[in-house]
Design an enzyme around this catalytic site. Structure first.
Site, mmCIF file in Angstrom:
data_model
loop_
_atom_site.group_PDB
_atom_site.id
_atom_site.type_symbol
_atom_site.label_atom_id
_atom_site.label_comp_id
_atom_site.label_asym_id
_atom_site.label_seq_id
_atom_site.Cartn_x
_atom_site.Cartn_y
_atom_site.Cartn_z
ATOM 1 N N ASP A 127 113.028 56.621 33.350
ATOM 2 C CA ASP A 127 113.782 57.657 33.536
ATOM 3 C C ASP A 127 114.511 58.532 32.171
ATOM 4 O O ASP A 127 115.670 59.181 32.497
ATOM 5 C CB ASP A 127 114.607 57.568 34.837
ATOM 6 N N GLU A 128 114.018 58.019 30.959
ATOM 7 C CA GLU A 128 114.645 58.674 29.959
ATOM 8 C C GLU A 128 113.886 59.606 29.002
ATOM 9 O O GLU A 128 114.315 59.611 27.775
ATOM 10 C CB GLU A 128 115.303 57.384 29.278
#
Length: 282
Positions: free
Chosen positions: A226-227
């Site tokens: 999620d980055e």
């Protein structure tokens, strides 16, 4: 005189003369620019350009002319017929809202992608997918079989000449090797306006903290969970009267819209990777 419609995208280190070289190349190919966008990233110094043009030359001749004229800038240059559509493999689990929207927009002709296959680690969404005339494959996965399942995914990606893998609420973490292999070609929808609440029941966490906005983020997938570089985001305001169930319903609506827009931007070749960021032409 008949013409063809082409799209050229270019990235390289910024220096004087790039735009002039592009316009000269188009002119030399008996072409006419009908759309052009450009941007220089001040942090990396990378120059990005998206140019749509018509030309009286055939594709191979126009491609050769542009390549020769722009070669001195050592660019990453891609040229393709504008009408060519990107091909997407969609991965899903059980939730259908993002998938439904993608299929609906494709059927309306508002999402310029071909979807030859949907793969899921559950069977629940097979009837929905097949009702749209799209092939559905069930590939179950547990920790012990993840490597084998991803090998099968790669086989499908190669077989169907897939350009982008779309995680439409696919509740599995892809391996670092898989993410690296398809860098810049996997799009995920995250149930939060990143950075945000991680883990299970994000809307319940948000409710417990009394949030006043909720949102969703579409991003490229990297090995850092999620980055990855963000493509599209949206939010909506909520009040203290909203229940966790209200937030879930509102969140679903934002998620489907944000993912569909991100896929459309990718399909129209409007997204450029610049380090850990994206340049997105509207």
């Amino acid at each position: 005189m008949s013409t063809i419609d082409l799209l050229a995208t270019l990235t390289c280190i910024d220096r004087p003369g790039i735009v002039h070289a592009m316009t000269t190349a188009v002119l030399n190919s008996n072409g006419n620019i009908i759309e052009n966008q450009q941007f220089t990233d001040p942090v990396t110094g990378l120059f990005c350009m998206r140019t749509r043009f018509t030309t009286a030359e055939n594709f191979s001749t126009a491609k050769e002319i542009l390549g020769k004229e722009l070669s001195r800038f050592s660019p990453t240059l891609e040229i393709r017929p504008f009408e060519n559509r990107k091909r997407a493999l969609i991965l899903v689990t059980k939730e259908s809202h993002c998938l439904r929207d993608l299929l609906y927009l494709r059927d309306l002709g508002e999402l310029p992608v071909d979807i030859p296959l949907v793969v899921s680690n559950h069977e629940e969404l097979r009837p929905l997918v097949e009702s749209h005339g799209i092939a559905f494959e069930y590939l179950p996965v547990v920790a012990a079989t993840k490597k084998e399942q991803e090998a099968q995914l790669i086989e499908r990606i190669e077989k169907h000449q897939i350009d982008v893998v779309v995680l439409a609420r696919y509740m599995q973490i892809l391996s670092a090797d898989f993410c690296r292999k398809f860098t810049g070609h996997i799009i995920n929808i995250h149930h939060s306006f990143l950075p945000g609440f991680k883990g299970a029941k994000p809307y319940h966490q948000a409710h417990a903290r009394g949030v006043k906005i909720i949102g969703a983020t579409a991003h490229f997938v990297t090995e850092d969970l999620d980055e990855g570089p963000i493509i599209e985001q949206d939010i909506t305001h909520v009040s203290h009267s909203a229940t966790p169930e209200d937030l879930v319903a509102i969140g679903r609506d934002i998620e489907r819209r944000v993912l569909a827009k991100a896929v459309r931007l990718y399909a129209e070749v409007r997204v450029f990777l610049v380090g850990a960021r994206t340049v997105v032409f509207s």
